[in-house]
Design a protein around this motif. Structure first.
Motif, PDB file in Angstrom:
ATOM      1  N   GLY A 242       0.796  -1.218   0.000  1.00 32.57           N
ATOM      2  CA  GLY A 242       0.000   0.000   0.000  1.00 32.57           C
ATOM      3  C   GLY A 242       0.830   1.270   0.000  1.00 32.57           C
ATOM      4  N   GLU A 243       1.816   1.334   0.893  1.00 36.11           N
ATOM      5  CA  GLU A 243       2.610   2.550   1.062  1.00 36.11           C
ATOM      6  C   GLU A 243       3.948   2.500   0.336  1.00 36.11           C
ATOM      7  OE1 GLU A 243       1.516   5.252   2.523  1.00 36.11           O
ATOM      8  OE2 GLU A 243      -0.396   4.300   3.036  1.00 36.11           O
ATOM      9  N   GLY A 244       4.341   1.342  -0.128  1.00 37.55           N
ATOM     10  CA  GLY A 244       5.622   1.226  -0.808  1.00 37.55           C
ATOM     11  C   GLY A 244       6.811   1.227   0.131  1.00 37.55           C
ATOM     12  N   THR A 245       6.568   1.020   1.428  1.00 35.07           N
ATOM     13  CA  THR A 245       7.662   0.964   2.402  1.00 35.07           C
ATOM     14  C   THR A 245       8.451  -0.324   2.229  1.00 35.07           C
ATOM     15  OG1 THR A 245       6.392   2.280   3.982  1.00 35.07           O
ATOM     16  CG2 THR A 245       8.223   0.992   4.852  1.00 35.07           C
ATOM     17  N   GLN A 246       9.771  -0.216   2.337  1.00 33.87           N
ATOM     18  CA  GLN A 246      10.658  -1.372   2.179  1.00 33.87           C
ATOM     19  C   GLN A 246      11.486  -1.548   3.442  1.00 33.87           C
ATOM     20  OE1 GLN A 246      12.766   0.144  -1.142  1.00 33.87           O
ATOM     21  NE2 GLN A 246      10.851   0.520  -2.213  1.00 33.87           N
ATOM     22  N   LEU A 247      11.550  -2.784   3.921  1.00 28.47           N
ATOM     23  CA  LEU A 247      12.287  -3.098   5.137  1.00 28.47           C
ATOM     24  C   LEU A 247      13.237  -4.251   4.871  1.00 28.47           C
ATOM     25  CD1 LEU A 247      12.522  -2.518   8.252  1.00 28.47           C
ATOM     26  CD2 LEU A 247      10.909  -4.418   8.561  1.00 28.47           C
ATOM     27  N   THR A 248      14.521  -3.999   5.031  1.00 29.01           N
ATOM     28  CA  THR A 248      15.523  -5.058   4.933  1.00 29.01           C
ATOM     29  C   THR A 248      15.864  -5.518   6.344  1.00 29.01           C
ATOM     30  OG1 THR A 248      16.449  -4.089   2.919  1.00 29.01           O
ATOM     31  CG2 THR A 248      17.799  -5.695   4.088  1.00 29.01           C
ATOM     32  N   VAL A 249      15.725  -6.825   6.584  1.00 31.77           N
ATOM     33  CA  VAL A 249      15.951  -7.391   7.912  1.00 31.77           C
ATOM     34  C   VAL A 249      17.087  -8.404   7.831  1.00 31.77           C
ATOM     35  CG1 VAL A 249      14.905  -8.554   9.885  1.00 31.77           C
ATOM     36  CG2 VAL A 249      13.489  -7.123   8.387  1.00 31.77           C
ATOM     37  N   ARG A 250      18.101  -8.228   8.677  1.00 32.50           N
ATOM     38  CA  ARG A 250      19.228  -9.159   8.737  1.00 32.50           C
ATOM     39  C   ARG A 250      19.311  -9.779  10.128  1.00 32.50           C
ATOM     40  NH1 ARG A 250      23.251  -9.688   5.231  1.00 32.50           N
ATOM     41  NH2 ARG A 250      24.628 -10.305   6.946  1.00 32.50           N
ATOM     42  N   TYR A 251      19.489 -11.097  10.148  1.00 30.76           N
ATOM     43  CA  TYR A 251      19.645 -11.830  11.400  1.00 30.76           C
ATOM     44  C   TYR A 251      21.120 -12.190  11.552  1.00 30.76           C
ATOM     45  CZ  TYR A 251      14.563 -12.256  11.175  1.00 30.76           C
ATOM     46  OH  TYR A 251      13.220 -11.978  11.109  1.00 30.76           O
ATOM     47  N   ASP A 252      21.814 -11.460  12.408  1.00 32.91           N
ATOM     48  CA  ASP A 252      23.246 -11.639  12.599  1.00 32.91           C
ATOM     49  C   ASP A 252      23.530 -12.274  13.962  1.00 32.91           C
ATOM     50  OD1 ASP A 252      23.849 -10.391  10.138  1.00 32.91           O
ATOM     51  OD2 ASP A 252      23.755  -8.408  11.069  1.00 32.91           O
ATOM     52  N   GLU A 253      24.743 -12.837  14.088  1.00 32.92           N
ATOM     53  CA  GLU A 253      25.223 -13.369  15.370  1.00 32.92           C
ATOM     54  C   GLU A 253      24.209 -14.318  16.009  1.00 32.92           C
ATOM     55  OE1 GLU A 253      25.780  -9.509  17.056  1.00 32.92           O
ATOM     56  OE2 GLU A 253      26.868  -9.051  15.222  1.00 32.92           O
ATOM     57  N   VAL A 254      23.727 -15.253  15.206  1.00 32.78           N
ATOM     58  CA  VAL A 254      22.751 -16.222  15.699  1.00 32.78           C
ATOM     59  C   VAL A 254      23.441 -17.236  16.607  1.00 32.78           C
ATOM     60  CG1 VAL A 254      21.180 -18.074  15.035  1.00 32.78           C
ATOM     61  CG2 VAL A 254      21.231 -15.943  13.721  1.00 32.78           C
ATOM     62  N   GLU A 255      22.826 -17.490  17.758  1.00 36.10           N
ATOM     63  CA  GLU A 255      23.335 -18.477  18.703  1.00 36.10           C
ATOM     64  C   GLU A 255      22.212 -19.433  19.094  1.00 36.10           C
ATOM     65  OE1 GLU A 255      25.043 -16.606  22.117  1.00 36.10           O
ATOM     66  OE2 GLU A 255      26.103 -15.080  20.938  1.00 36.10           O
ATOM     67  N   LEU A 256      22.517 -20.721  19.100  1.00 36.49           N
ATOM     68  CA  LEU A 256      21.609 -21.739  19.614  1.00 36.49           C
ATOM     69  C   LEU A 256      22.242 -22.307  20.876  1.00 36.49           C
ATOM     70  CD1 LEU A 256      20.518 -23.645  16.365  1.00 36.49           C
ATOM     71  CD2 LEU A 256      19.398 -21.711  17.496  1.00 36.49           C
ATOM     72  N   ALA A 257      21.770 -21.848  22.021  1.00 38.92           N
ATOM     73  CA  ALA A 257      22.366 -22.217  23.306  1.00 38.92           C
ATOM     74  C   ALA A 257      21.359 -21.901  24.404  1.00 38.92           C
ATOM     75  CB  ALA A 257      23.671 -21.443  23.537  1.00 38.92           C
ATOM     76  N   PRO A 258      21.505 -22.515  25.586  1.00 42.13           N
ATOM     77  CA  PRO A 258      20.543 -22.284  26.671  1.00 42.13           C
ATOM     78  C   PRO A 258      20.499 -20.818  27.095  1.00 42.13           C
ATOM     79  CG  PRO A 258      21.875 -24.231  27.128  1.00 42.13           C
ATOM     80  CD  PRO A 258      22.504 -23.561  25.941  1.00 42.13           C
TER      81      PRO A 258
END
Length: 274
Positions: A242-258
């Motif tokens: 509708g508004e033409g808004t653009q969002l770039t999302v980056r997932y950095d420094e991913v950790e799988l830990a308790p």
């Protein structure tokens, strides 16, 4: 203000469609061999959704630094950074905003089926909706949650598109009765390796609300599941129709830990500013 060259290229991908998308997927996992594509085609639509959910769910706790760049139609731009904490086994989710300084310290916490927003300036919590925008962007809660496609949607097959030798399977999803989702209808394009490469979310009227191009994934080993290979989105471009808004999302420094169970509490987020 002109869009950065990288964003212009991504917008062009959306405009042209899957042929351009296939050419732009160098950073995504490679497509499967033809024989694997044939095996993929034998799976029912429901099996495909369950397989995607399994690949993108973690037995271990999840933490990531999420960096977002939003460009609006008038050219205004904003940069944001958050820490996202997840515990898929109990559906816990906490988002802690770290940048910019004007809103740092705020965040979101899901308790049961309720999503709460914390305003650090007043110290107040306010209940928000699942479709509500995160940090006043076009992103929503589901963008940062685990994949629950099979749980939330009924699905039907819409056939295949073959682009430069790669078979993209099209699936049309409608929300199941009683489920709460951001988009009541979704259309997915899935490659032979079960990566969603494009998705469109629709309003009940059928109007497109948002279209995403998933630029790349990252493969991880899940310590809580005997080092099982799992996948997390690395970068996605979200475009509001509708508004033409653009969002770039980056997932950095991913950790799988308790993670400490204290993280998934109002007290933990409130204490970050003390």
């Amino acid at each position: 203000m002109h869009l950065p060259a990288s964003l212009r290229r991504l917008v062009a991908v959306l405009a042209v469609g899957l042929p351009a998308l296939a050419a732009a997927q160098g950073s995504a996992p490679k497509a499967a061999a033809p024989e694997k594509a044939a095996a993929s085609a034998k799976m029912s639509p429901e099996e495909v959704l369950r397989h995607i959910d399994s690949r993108m769910s973690f037995a271990s706790d999840f933490k990531s630094t999420v960096r977002m760049r939003e460009v609006r139609k008038d050219g205004s731009e904003s940069l944001l950074e958050m820490l996202v904490y997840r515990r898929d086994s109990s559906k816990d989710l906490l988002i802690y905003i770290t940048k910019p300084r004007t809103i740092a310290g705020g965040g979101y916490l899901r308790i049961g089926k309720n999503l709460w927003e914390y305003e650090p300036g007043t110290g107040q919590w306010q209940r928000t909706t699942q479709r509500g925008n995160i940090v006043n962007t076009i992103a929503c809660e589901e963008d940062f949650d685990r994949s629950r496609l099979a749980e939330n949607y009924d699905v039907k097959d819409e056939g295949e598109e073959v682009v430069k030798g790669t078979v993209f399977r099209k699936l049309y999803l409608t929300v199941k009765e009683g489920q709460q989702v951001s988009f009541p209808m979704l259309r997915l394009w899935v490659d032979p390796s079960y990566n969603i490469v494009k998705r469109s979310g629709y309003a009940p009227s059928g109007r497109v609300l948002r279209t995403d191009v998933i630029r790349s994934y990252q493969k991880l080993k899940d310590p809580g599941a005997n080092q099982k290979e799992v996948y997390s989105i690395k970068e996605v471009l979200e475009v509001e129709e509708g508004e033409g808004t653009q969002l770039t999302v980056r997932y950095d420094e991913v950790e799988l830990a308790p993670l400490s169970p204290n993280i998934f509490t109002k007290t933990w987020l409130e204490g970050k500013l003390r």
